[in-house]
Design a protein around this motif. Structure first.
Motif, PDB file in Angstrom:
ATOM      1  N   GLY A 189     -44.060  12.227  -9.868  1.00 47.09           N
ATOM      2  CA  GLY A 189     -45.205  10.958  -9.053  1.00 47.09           C
ATOM      3  C   GLY A 189     -44.801   9.231  -9.071  1.00 47.09           C
ATOM      4  N   MET A 190     -44.971   9.144  -7.527  1.00 42.34           N
ATOM      5  CA  MET A 190     -44.425   7.712  -7.210  1.00 42.34           C
ATOM      6  C   MET A 190     -45.548   6.954  -6.741  1.00 42.34           C
ATOM      7  SD  MET A 190     -41.282   7.654  -4.267  1.00 42.34           S
ATOM      8  CE  MET A 190     -40.392   5.922  -4.567  1.00 42.34           C
ATOM      9  N   PRO A 234     -48.656  17.066 -21.545  1.00 43.76           N
ATOM     10  CA  PRO A 234     -49.661  16.853 -20.899  1.00 43.76           C
ATOM     11  C   PRO A 234     -49.478  15.348 -20.407  1.00 43.76           C
ATOM     12  CG  PRO A 234     -50.167  16.546 -23.239  1.00 43.76           C
ATOM     13  CD  PRO A 234     -48.008  17.158 -22.802  1.00 43.76           C
ATOM     14  N   LYS A 235     -50.756  15.435 -19.458  1.00 41.60           N
ATOM     15  CA  LYS A 235     -50.900  13.478 -19.013  1.00 41.60           C
ATOM     16  C   LYS A 235     -49.777  12.672 -19.209  1.00 41.60           C
ATOM     17  CE  LYS A 235     -53.662  11.456 -15.689  1.00 41.60           C
ATOM     18  NZ  LYS A 235     -55.419  11.031 -14.753  1.00 41.60           N
ATOM     19  N   GLY A 236     -49.738  12.110 -18.951  1.00 43.97           N
ATOM     20  CA  GLY A 236     -48.878  10.627 -19.449  1.00 43.97           C
ATOM     21  C   GLY A 236     -47.410  10.676 -20.557  1.00 43.97           C
ATOM     22  N   LYS A 237     -47.314  12.293 -20.634  1.00 40.17           N
ATOM     23  CA  LYS A 237     -45.929  12.103 -21.458  1.00 40.17           C
ATOM     24  C   LYS A 237     -45.085  13.045 -19.934  1.00 40.17           C
ATOM     25  CE  LYS A 237     -48.546  11.526 -25.220  1.00 40.17           C
ATOM     26  NZ  LYS A 237     -47.673  10.816 -26.221  1.00 40.17           N
ATOM     27  N   ALA A 294     -42.669   8.608 -11.683  1.00 40.09           N
ATOM     28  CA  ALA A 294     -42.756   9.798 -13.240  1.00 40.09           C
ATOM     29  C   ALA A 294     -41.900  11.045 -12.769  1.00 40.09           C
ATOM     30  CB  ALA A 294     -43.715   9.325 -14.316  1.00 40.09           C
ATOM     31  N   MET A 295     -41.030  11.827 -13.651  1.00 43.07           N
ATOM     32  CA  MET A 295     -41.009  13.155 -13.984  1.00 43.07           C
ATOM     33  C   MET A 295     -41.511  14.236 -14.434  1.00 43.07           C
ATOM     34  SD  MET A 295     -36.908  15.706 -13.845  1.00 43.07           S
ATOM     35  CE  MET A 295     -37.785  16.370 -15.020  1.00 43.07           C
ATOM     36  N   THR A 309     -51.177  10.276 -13.059  1.00 47.28           N
ATOM     37  CA  THR A 309     -51.542  11.180 -12.751  1.00 47.28           C
ATOM     38  C   THR A 309     -51.227  11.812 -11.158  1.00 47.28           C
ATOM     39  OG1 THR A 309     -53.614   9.879 -12.928  1.00 47.28           O
ATOM     40  CG2 THR A 309     -54.246  11.415 -10.603  1.00 47.28           C
ATOM     41  N   LEU A 310     -50.420  11.159 -10.177  1.00 47.60           N
ATOM     42  CA  LEU A 310     -49.285  11.666  -9.207  1.00 47.60           C
ATOM     43  C   LEU A 310     -48.081  12.679  -9.825  1.00 47.60           C
ATOM     44  CD1 LEU A 310     -49.029   8.388  -7.209  1.00 47.60           C
ATOM     45  CD2 LEU A 310     -50.293  10.430  -6.123  1.00 47.60           C
TER      46      LEU A 310
END
Length: 119
Positions: free
Chosen positions: A61-62, A75-78, A68-69, A45-46
């Motif tokens: 997001g951390m 899409p969210k999560g990819k 994650a970059m 989400t971040l």
């Protein structure tokens, strides 16, 4: 939150400060600006929200030691890259890659040759 500056956005929740410092150093080395904001939610989400809110379309997001970059329109999560309890060099390269994506440059390595994280 909408950010109106051309920056890589980093949304964090309880970040490991040493790892965050390396991410920022990697972005700086590429000559791109960044902003750090506290956020809510999990790593996916971040990262998703950071990419969506960045004028450059690149976000990180951390959540603690999980990073994650993400790029806008994915899409969210990819996520482009995901790291769990990474080494400092991996964080620095992930930061560089978030800036290189904007500049349309080749990515620096994040994983070892066999696709595993180096320990």
């Amino acid at each position: 939150m909408i950010i109106n500056k051309p920056t890589v956005i980093i949304y964090t929740r309880d970040p490991d400060e040493d790892l965050l410092r390396e991410i920022c150093a990697g972005i700086e080395e590429e000559g791109v600006l960044y902003e750090i904001h506290s956020g809510k939610g999990d790593m996916d989400t971040l990262a998703y929200e950071a990419a969506k809110d960045s004028m450059l379309g690149s976000g990180i997001g951390m959540d603690g030691r999980r990073i994650a970059m993400q790029m806008a329109r994915l899409p969210k999560g990819k996520n482009v890259f995901e790291l769990n309890a990474p080494r400092f060099w991996q964080c620095r390269n992930l930061g560089s890659n978030s800036a290189r994506a904007v500049k349309k440059m080749p990515f620096k390595p994040i994983y070892t040759e066999n696709g595993e994280m180096s320990l």
